[in-house]
Design an enzyme around this catalytic site. Sequence first.
Site, short mmCIF file in Angstrom:
data_model
loop_
_atom_site.label_atom_id
_atom_site.label_comp_id
_atom_site.label_asym_id
_atom_site.label_seq_id
_atom_site.Cartn_x
_atom_site.Cartn_y
_atom_site.Cartn_z
CD GLU A 92 -50.54 5.43 -24.71
OE1 GLU A 92 -50.83 6.04 -25.70
OE2 GLU A 92 -51.44 5.04 -23.79
CD GLU B 126 -51.29 8.00 -20.55
OE1 GLU B 126 -52.21 7.81 -21.13
OE2 GLU B 126 -50.05 8.50 -20.61
P1 P53 Z 1 -56.76 11.37 -25.62
C1 P53 Z 1 -54.87 6.36 -27.85
C2 P53 Z 1 -54.97 7.41 -28.83
C3 P53 Z 1 -53.80 8.52 -28.59
C4 P53 Z 1 -53.44 8.41 -27.44
O1 P53 Z 1 -55.96 9.79 -24.95
C5 P53 Z 1 -53.38 7.43 -26.70
C6 P53 Z 1 -54.33 6.37 -26.69
C7 P53 Z 1 -54.79 5.63 -25.74
O2 P53 Z 1 -54.50 4.21 -26.13
O3 P53 Z 1 -52.75 7.54 -25.39
C8 P53 Z 1 -52.53 8.12 -24.33
O4 P53 Z 1 -55.98 12.32 -25.26
C9 P53 Z 1 -51.82 9.03 -24.08
C10 P53 Z 1 -52.04 10.52 -23.67
C11 P53 Z 1 -53.50 10.78 -24.20
C12 P53 Z 1 -54.18 9.79 -23.40
O5 P53 Z 1 -53.91 8.31 -23.78
O6 P53 Z 1 -56.64 11.06 -27.13
O7 P53 Z 1 -50.46 8.47 -23.19
O8 P53 Z 1 -51.01 11.01 -24.19
O9 P53 Z 1 -53.58 12.13 -23.94
C13 P53 Z 1 -55.77 9.93 -23.86
O10 P53 Z 1 -58.28 10.97 -25.18
#
Ligand code: P53
Length: 474
Positions: free
Chosen positions: A175, A373
């Site tokens: 990301e 994801e």
């Molecule tokens: P969580 C937003 C904020 C933080 C991480 O997120 C994010 C995103 C998505 O737009 O990215 C991904 O755990 C990331 C993972 C993460 C997952 O989204 O905040 O690649 O590491 O765990 C889900 O609910």
Amino acid sequence: MTLRNDFLWGGAVAAHQLEGGWQAGGKGVSVADVMTVGANGVARRITDGVLPDENYPNHEAIDFYHRYKEDVALFAELGLKCFRTSIAWTRIFPNGDELEPNEAGLQFYDDLFDECLKYGIEPVITLSHFEMPYHLVTEYGGWRNRQLIDFFVRFAETVFKRYKNKVKYWMTFNEINNQANYAEDFAPFTNSGLKFTDDEDREPVMYQAAHYELVASAKAVKIGHDINPEFQIGSMIAMCPIYPASMDPRDIMKAQVAMQRRYWFSDVHARGHYPSYLTAYFKRRGFKLDITEADKKDLAAGTVDYIGFSYYRSFAVKDTDNGAGFDYDEAKELIRNPYVDASEWGWQIDPLGLRYVMNWFNERYELPLFIVENGFGAVDEVVDGKIHDDYRIAYLRAHIEQMIDAVEIDGVDLLGYTPWGFIDLVSAGTGEMKKRYGMIYVDKDNDGKGTLSRSKKDSFDWYQKVIKSNGKEL
Ligand code: P53
């Protein structure tokens, strides 16, 4: 067209969110190790190093480091064709700037990949997933420093060589575009190890860091292909499309500019050069960035093989006539979309948006896509030892349906689908255990209490069937 016969049904995680063992086998401190637990609406704090009496949820996570054999056996039972995880940079180069790698760290991933391959599960590997060495933050200022290119490339080359016969699918930076949201501390720190001084103009620092990462990524792609021409090395973009709030041309224009600010990263990854809308923006804003002719050659020589992306939700924007033309302020100008529902954490649920973005990527780059994801963070209730997570099944089913439509109706070339956090793990954004994505339940709470035992949720049986039928039984 239908899904490929060798379609990579899988599951996705990241090293720092499940391994634990934060000091095991000579591992160094990563940026994830200095982030405390937060809560819904409460940001995680970034501490100055590891302090006593703080709750750092990634230190133990779900202890996959010690339990990976029983876990991989469960993944095999689920029927996974692939397993997306990352290699913790700090297991291989604990400080990031060493010349020689740490053998114990390399051995851990050899053992893990062997365990996967034993069951016919293909590892899909991210090189840098929010877990860069903390030493590179304190000693070098993170990715604002050009020297990080060499450190990263050394890390990439080391693992490419070591695992060249075990891993085919790679991604460079997880990301990478999250840092477009530079107003908050989370993304610049997790993406790039950036900490800002109070009076600093964050935006050009972010662009500089991202530039060095894109150069490092391109160099890694080039080296990877030299090491094994079969390697498929992709980008990893957080795709949250930004819709216009209405048919007002001002909203349309605003949304277009917003998309440019969030998605120029994949333009550089895929096309090997900066889009003119961005160089014009740098010029207009007077940003003086260190982008050399040699960098431009590197970018052109290391374009990605596929577009890996995450998809959870969509955004929407309304033009507010903010006095900055159509320049957009991500922290202020996003609006709630009344046409879609949202999760408890406010993430807007928009399955059709997945089909939309698959078309968007396909039109723009004409490269294979990989959904690495997708998922639904929710609170699970254990009733008589069981978790009936029909809400999770509903979310995943609706997204898989759209994914299949994008392939069958719109002709998109799709390599695979790996739902996020298919085994419960530490949330990246909040550090919580309570925000669960899993089909496999892990007994642990936000305070770090629990037996860490694993059990199957209803979604486990459902996804097993989906994989077995190659998406026909949903
Ligand atoms: P969580 C937003 C904020 C933080 C991480 O997120 C994010 C995103 C998505 O737009 O990215 C991904 O755990 C990331 C993972 C993460 C997952 O989204 O905040 O690649 O590491 O765990 C889900 O609910």
